[in-house]
Design a protein around this motif. Structure first.
Motif, PDB file in Angstrom:
ATOM      1  N   ARG A   1      44.410  42.520  45.647  1.00  0.00           N
ATOM      2  CA  ARG A   1      44.495  41.820  44.367  1.00  0.00           C
ATOM      3  C   ARG A   1      44.231  40.341  44.548  1.00  0.00           C
ATOM      4  O   ARG A   1      44.358  39.788  45.645  1.00  0.00           O
ATOM      5  CB  ARG A   1      45.858  42.037  43.723  1.00  0.00           C
ATOM      6  CG  ARG A   1      47.014  41.447  44.530  1.00  0.00           C
ATOM      7  CD  ARG A   1      48.329  41.713  43.827  1.00  0.00           C
ATOM      8  NE  ARG A   1      49.437  41.075  44.535  1.00  0.00           N
ATOM      9  CZ  ARG A   1      50.689  41.074  44.100  1.00  0.00           C
ATOM     10  NH1 ARG A   1      50.989  41.681  42.963  1.00  0.00           N
ATOM     11  NH2 ARG A   1      51.636  40.477  44.783  1.00  0.00           N
TER      12      ARG A   1
ATOM     13  N   GLY B   1      45.775  37.397  42.574  1.00  0.00           N
ATOM     14  CA  GLY B   1      46.768  37.136  41.541  1.00  0.00           C
ATOM     15  C   GLY B   1      47.188  38.453  40.926  1.00  0.00           C
ATOM     16  O   GLY B   1      47.625  39.367  41.627  1.00  0.00           O
ATOM     17  N   SER B   2      47.022  38.606  39.618  1.00  0.00           N
ATOM     18  CA  SER B   2      47.368  39.856  38.944  1.00  0.00           C
ATOM     19  C   SER B   2      46.152  40.728  38.674  1.00  0.00           C
ATOM     20  O   SER B   2      46.252  41.738  37.973  1.00  0.00           O
ATOM     21  CB  SER B   2      48.073  39.543  37.616  1.00  0.00           C
ATOM     22  OG  SER B   2      47.214  38.769  36.780  1.00  0.00           O
ATOM     23  N   ALA B   3      44.997  40.360  39.227  1.00  0.00           N
ATOM     24  CA  ALA B   3      43.758  41.094  38.965  1.00  0.00           C
ATOM     25  C   ALA B   3      43.152  41.593  40.269  1.00  0.00           C
ATOM     26  O   ALA B   3      43.629  41.288  41.366  1.00  0.00           O
ATOM     27  CB  ALA B   3      42.758  40.198  38.236  1.00  0.00           C
TER      28      ALA B   3
ATOM     29  N   ARG C   1      35.956  43.966  41.419  1.00  0.00           N
ATOM     30  CA  ARG C   1      35.794  43.971  39.956  1.00  0.00           C
ATOM     31  C   ARG C   1      34.315  44.106  39.587  1.00  0.00           C
ATOM     32  O   ARG C   1      33.950  44.856  38.679  1.00  0.00           O
ATOM     33  CB  ARG C   1      36.379  42.692  39.361  1.00  0.00           C
ATOM     34  CG  ARG C   1      36.261  42.619  37.842  1.00  0.00           C
ATOM     35  CD  ARG C   1      36.944  41.383  37.293  1.00  0.00           C
ATOM     36  NE  ARG C   1      36.763  41.284  35.865  1.00  0.00           N
ATOM     37  CZ  ARG C   1      37.473  41.931  34.954  1.00  0.00           C
ATOM     38  NH1 ARG C   1      38.431  42.763  35.353  1.00  0.00           N
ATOM     39  NH2 ARG C   1      37.252  41.780  33.667  1.00  0.00           N
TER      40      ARG C   1
END
Length: 258
Positions: A33, A35-37, A43
């Motif tokens: 990850r 952070g929170s993504a 991605r």
């Protein structure tokens, strides 16, 4: 854990463990990850896979590609009653029915089997894999009376029932592009049905081989061996579906049956 220099155990870094696992599967695991993504690289890979799946669904079917890959094999082109791609996606029932005008032009005969190459939900899968599967399978069908290959546009699996019934074929093999996922946009399925009856034959009456797409999925040779064996056993037993199991050594069983 792994063995250290003096025989003791040392911890395996988590990153190494996930890397080893990812090499053995197409599943998206241990991506980490930011952070929170998701990390940017993963991605972007996910977005690219989603775009490939959408393209596979909406790409037009090119029957000329299939016909050119089957030199010397007679082909016939048909459409379903779905008039365009949007209608096909919104009305699955129309994709299961053969256009009446095209039905009238289908050749008839005492065929043992008809192969129907249908775009389904991934024309890409059909363009890349279907012709090879037809060639590899028919090469194993000594003595069978094989109908001209039918190239079907805007078609669902059940369209093969209509085609076989109209042509007088005892068996239908539908090679169709499967619903693309985030790991595969080029997966080909093969659906075998003995004595199909339009409108009444169900999925329980069919046998399916899925994920034909070497090198990640089922190879052409193995798919053809499985399919030809199932076809021979279906003819022997007079049925397909839940009553027909694939539990044999394919080449040996095929030699016995033919």
């Amino acid at each position: 854990m792994q063995t250290g220099e003096f025989g003791g155990e040392t911890a395996v870094p988590a990153s190494d463990l996930w890397s080893a696992l990812r090499r053995r599967t197409q599943a998206r695991i241990g991506l980490g990850r930011a952070g929170s993504a998701l990390p940017t690289r993963h991605r972007l890979e996910l977005q690219a896979a989603h775009a490939a799946a959408r393209d596979a669904v909406h790409s037009p079917f090119a029957p000329d590609v299939i016909a050119a890959a089957l030199p010397g094999t007679p082909t016939v082109r048909v459409r379903s009653t779905a008039s365009d791609r949007l209608t096909y996606l919104q009305r699955p029932d129309l994709g299961r029915r053969l256009d009446p005008v095209d039905r009238a032009h289908l050749p008839t005969g005492e065929w043992d089997v008809v192969f129907v190459v249908a775009d389904g939900l991934s024309s890409r899968a059909v363009h890349e894999h279907a012709a090879v599967v037809v060639r590899e399978t028919t090469a194993r069908l000594g003595g069978w009376n094989v109908a001209p290959v039918v190239l079907a546009e805007q078609a669902r699996v059940a369209l093969g029932d209509d085609v076989a019934h109209a042509m007088g074929a005892a068996m239908a093999v539908v090679l169709i592009g499967e619903r693309p996922g985030m790991s595969a946009a080029d997966s080909l399925g093969a659906y075998l049905t003995h004595r199909p009856v339009p409108g009444t034959t169900t999925d329980a009456d069919r046998n399916c081989l899925s994920n034909i797409r070497p090198p990640r999925g089922l190879s052409y040779e193995r798919a053809a061996a499985k399919l030809a064996t199932l076809m021979a056993r279906a003819r022997e037993l007079g049925l397909t579906g839940v009553g027909l199991k694939d539990d044999s050594g394919h080449e040996e069983e095929l030699e016995r049956l033919l």
